[in-house]
Every structure is written in C-alpha cells, then in structure tokens.
Design a protein around this motif. Structure first.
Motif, PDB file in Angstrom:
ATOM      1  N   UNK A  39      14.211  31.721 -23.955  1.00  0.00           N
ATOM      2  CA  UNK A  39      14.981  32.921 -24.296  1.00  0.00           C
ATOM      3  C   UNK A  39      14.026  34.112 -24.279  1.00  0.00           C
ATOM      4  N   UNK A  40      14.575  35.307 -24.407  1.00  0.00           N
ATOM      5  CA  UNK A  40      13.773  36.491 -24.080  1.00  0.00           C
ATOM      6  C   UNK A  40      13.766  37.524 -25.198  1.00  0.00           C
ATOM      7  N   UNK A  41      12.562  37.965 -25.575  1.00  0.00           N
ATOM      8  CA  UNK A  41      12.382  39.135 -26.440  1.00  0.00           C
ATOM      9  C   UNK A  41      11.987  40.285 -25.526  1.00  0.00           C
TER      10      UNK A  41
ATOM     11  N   UNK B 220       2.192  28.317 -26.110  1.00  0.00           N
ATOM     12  CA  UNK B 220       3.623  28.537 -25.911  1.00  0.00           C
ATOM     13  C   UNK B 220       4.108  29.646 -26.844  1.00  0.00           C
ATOM     14  N   UNK B 221       4.905  30.554 -26.316  1.00  0.00           N
ATOM     15  CA  UNK B 221       5.396  31.692 -27.093  1.00  0.00           C
ATOM     16  C   UNK B 221       6.635  31.347 -27.908  1.00  0.00           C
ATOM     17  N   UNK B 222       6.693  31.880 -29.129  1.00  0.00           N
ATOM     18  CA  UNK B 222       7.909  31.884 -29.931  1.00  0.00           C
ATOM     19  C   UNK B 222       7.791  33.038 -30.915  1.00  0.00           C
ATOM     20  N   UNK B 223       8.906  33.746 -31.150  1.00  0.00           N
ATOM     21  CA  UNK B 223       8.819  34.817 -32.138  1.00  0.00           C
ATOM     22  C   UNK B 223       9.892  35.866 -31.971  1.00  0.00           C
TER      23      UNK B 223
ATOM     24  N   UNK C 159       8.714  47.849 -24.926  1.00  0.00           N
ATOM     25  CA  UNK C 159       8.661  46.420 -25.207  1.00  0.00           C
ATOM     26  C   UNK C 159       8.234  45.606 -24.002  1.00  0.00           C
ATOM     27  N   UNK C 160       7.308  44.689 -24.233  1.00  0.00           N
ATOM     28  CA  UNK C 160       7.033  43.643 -23.256  1.00  0.00           C
ATOM     29  C   UNK C 160       8.258  42.751 -23.100  1.00  0.00           C
ATOM     30  N   UNK C 161       8.360  42.089 -21.971  1.00  0.00           N
ATOM     31  CA  UNK C 161       9.314  41.000 -21.798  1.00  0.00           C
ATOM     32  C   UNK C 161       8.563  39.708 -22.101  1.00  0.00           C
ATOM     33  N   UNK C 162       8.873  39.102 -23.247  1.00  0.00           N
ATOM     34  CA  UNK C 162       8.207  37.875 -23.693  1.00  0.00           C
ATOM     35  C   UNK C 162       9.222  36.741 -23.687  1.00  0.00           C
ATOM     36  N   UNK C 163       8.881  35.653 -23.032  1.00  0.00           N
ATOM     37  CA  UNK C 163       9.804  34.532 -22.881  1.00  0.00           C
ATOM     38  C   UNK C 163       9.446  33.429 -23.866  1.00  0.00           C
ATOM     39  N   UNK C 164      10.327  33.227 -24.834  1.00  0.00           N
ATOM     40  CA  UNK C 164      10.133  32.132 -25.780  1.00  0.00           C
ATOM     41  C   UNK C 164      10.099  30.811 -25.025  1.00  0.00           C
TER      42      UNK C 164
ATOM     43  N   UNK D  15      19.169  34.515 -32.867  1.00  0.00           N
ATOM     44  CA  UNK D  15      19.836  33.565 -31.965  1.00  0.00           C
ATOM     45  C   UNK D  15      18.869  33.060 -30.898  1.00  0.00           C
ATOM     46  N   UNK D  16      18.006  33.944 -30.410  1.00  0.00           N
ATOM     47  CA  UNK D  16      17.092  33.569 -29.329  1.00  0.00           C
ATOM     48  C   UNK D  16      16.172  32.425 -29.737  1.00  0.00           C
ATOM     49  N   UNK D  17      15.568  32.505 -30.923  1.00  0.00           N
ATOM     50  CA  UNK D  17      14.645  31.435 -31.333  1.00  0.00           C
ATOM     51  C   UNK D  17      15.397  30.149 -31.639  1.00  0.00           C
ATOM     52  N   UNK D  18      16.613  30.263 -32.166  1.00  0.00           N
ATOM     53  CA  UNK D  18      17.383  29.062 -32.490  1.00  0.00           C
ATOM     54  C   UNK D  18      17.712  28.264 -31.237  1.00  0.00           C
TER      55      UNK D  18
END
Length: 342
Positions: A130-132, A209-212, A318-323, A118-121
């Motif tokens: 969004x956040x991983x 830019x981050x995504x994943x 886990x790191x906090x990674x912001x898509x 859902x986060x990547x969508x």
C-alpha cells in the motif's frame, strides 16, 4: 509481498472517503483533480461516501466500510484513493471482512494522514503493498514539484522493478487556499534537509521493508492485528524500517506516545526509524518542551539508526513510500530513498 497491478492509462481509480469527505466548497478543486486524472488516462469511479463532513465523517461507519469493501472486492478497480485523511478511519477496521479480501485482487490504497490506518492494516493482514503519498486533492497541475508530480508515475513500476526519489529542495508548513483558488498548488518556502538523529554504526545507509504513516493514528494500532510489527519482522528477516510523522501531537503527547510504544516493545521489532518533519510548531516559551527535546530524550537510547526531517506527511511535499517494499535510505553525497518491489 503482493504488489497490485501497475497503475497505467486505462487503470480504474475508485474515490471514497475513509473518514472525512469533501464539502461543497471543495467541489471546484475536486473537479480539477478528476480532470487531471482523466487526462493521464485513468478511469474514475466516485463512491457515495465521498461527500459530507458532518461529525468529522462523510457517512456513518457502516456505510463507509461497506463501500470500501465493495471497492476492494471489485476486481475491475485497480486503486482506491480517498480525497484526504481525517480522524475516524479506525472505525472501519473491525467492519472489514479480511477473510473475503484474501480472495480479491490486491488494489493500491493511496494517501497520507488517516489513510495510513487502512493502508497499514491491508499490508499487515493481507500482505498487500500500500502507499503513503500525496493525497488525491494535492494532484492538480500547479503541484509541480518532483515528489508530488510523480506520485502515480512510481506506481506504474512492475513487480521486481526499483525506483529512486531524492530529498525535496524545499518544503512548506502552509496549505494552499484551494477553496478561494481551486487550482492552487503549494508554495514552498523552507530548505529541506534530511539528517541523522542516530547514525548507522557503519556507512550512511539503512535498509529494510517499509511500514508506517501518520504517527497520530498509528499509535492506536501498534501491537494489534492491524499493525503487528513482530509478525512482520518474522516474515521479513531483512528487517523493518518504521516511518512515522507527527501531525498534531504536542511534545508532551509525543513523549507519552513514545514511552507507551516502548512499554509495548514496538521498537524491538524494527532495525531503523525514519521520521518526517513535525507539523506542530514549538512553543515560544524558553522552558517549554520541544519536539527535538523529545526525540533526543526518548529515542536516542534505542540504539538503532534514526533519520529525521524526511519528506513524509503533513509538511509537504511527500515521498511515495510503498508499505512492504524493500527500501534503502541514503544520506551521503545526496539524500535519497530507493525502493525495490520484491
């Protein structure tokens, strides 16, 4: 990139399960997590689709999607935090009305594993950051390592701000037994060490830019409207960093996945790849395929920088990674990632 409002005392967090819910045996842990969030000053709204684990889900797909839509459209809510992942969040995507969501206030979606679906969508379809990060059920007082402890602190940053996280000192493959000991945190047992599979041509940094998220679930979305890296790359000429982590794929399945991604030109749209530690143990048989064999055999030829064994996913912390954030990973005198909310 549309960044949701910073999370601070007084913000409202809605809790619903995108796929697997919690069982009765998890209630004591959930109570501790909620108490911890309230102690930080957050307001909590608990959805009807939180409890239940029949057939791997908390409720039928239509009910889960309707509750998620209701929370996404409710502008009194600032973040939506499932308890954890699961298997079937993908069932929600065709049921979400993205045209309606374009009119809604952006909200943080947080977590890892199937939460990534859902986060990547939302990031790709709506441009919402969004956040991983650590899952909701990780957030108890005993989870006191810096990465887990500061999960929500990083989301208090204003748009335009920057924050930095360093490599964890230790990690673990073992999950805490919080059914018999609800307050249990992780016991870290192994030294962490980020490393290059393929180094940058110059220097010791990569940026973009981050995504994943979770490789196991995102492999089904590449090339669809929900994870269109080509479109993202065209919108952000500074380049894309794809980050992934393997939860359950065997080395052979991972090899098939990478070859399939190559067939769909997935890697053509990124300028760097960052991989978490694999949660799958290698076989003890000498001649069997191993995780590192797959990475070296199928990814080294990509001619892009590849950083591996990073604090991402099912081998915590886990790191906090912001898509959507602009990020810089550095592996020099120390290992760190800086994220700029621009």
């Amino acid at each position: 990139m549309k960044y949701p409002k910073p999370l601070k005392a007084g913000s409202t967090i809605a809790i619903t399960a995108f796929s697997q819910g919690i069982g009765p045996e998890h209630e004591p842990r959930f109570a501790l997590v909620c108490a911890n969030l309230k102690a930080m000053g957050f307001n909590i709204v608990v959805g009807k689709c939180l409890r239940g684990q029949a057939k791997q889900v908390s409720a039928p797909a239509a009910e889960r999607a309707n509750e998620l839509m209701a929370f996404l459209l409710d502008d009194s809510i600032d973040a939506i935090y499932p308890p954890w992942g699961g298997e079937l969040a993908i069932e929600l995507l065709p049921r979400l009305d993205f045209e309606k969501l374009k009119q809604a206030k952006p909200k943080w979606i947080l977590g890892f594993s199937d939460v990534s679906t859902v986060a990547v969508a939302l990031c790709c379809k709506l441009g919402w950051a969004s956040v991983h990060c650590s899952n909701l059920m990780d957030l108890v007082d005993a989870s006191d390592d810096p990465l887990t402890r500061n999960t929500l602190k990083h989301l208090s940053c204003e748009t335009g701000a920057e924050f930095t996280q360093s490599q964890s000192k230790m990690h673990t493959h073992a999950w805490p037994d919080f059914v018999s000991k609800p307050e249990a945190g992780y016991v870290y047992t192994s030294p962490s060490k980020w490393r290059w599979l393929t180094q940058p041509k110059t220097g010791g940094t990569i940026d973009g830019r981050l995504i994943g998220g979770c490789w196991d679930v995102l492999k089904h979305l590449f090339g669809t409207q929900y994870l269109d890296l080509e479109s993202l790359a065209s919108r952000y000429p500074e380049g894309i960093i794809l980050y992934l982590e393997n939860a359950e794929m065997s080395p052979a399945e991972l090899a098939r996945t990478i070859v399939s991604m190559k067939m769909r030109s997935v890697f053509d749209s990124i300028n760097a790849l960052v991989l978490g530690r694999s949660a799958v143990s290698d076989s003890d048989l000498e001649d069997d395929l191993r995780y590192l064999d797959v990475l070296q055999g199928h990814l080294s030829e990509l001619k892009i920088p590849i950083l591996i064994d990073v604090d991402i996913g099912h081998v915590p912390p886990n790191l906090t990674l912001i898509n959507g954030a602009f990020a810089r990973f550095e592996l020099a005198s120390e290992a760190l990632v800086a994220q700029h909310l621009i």
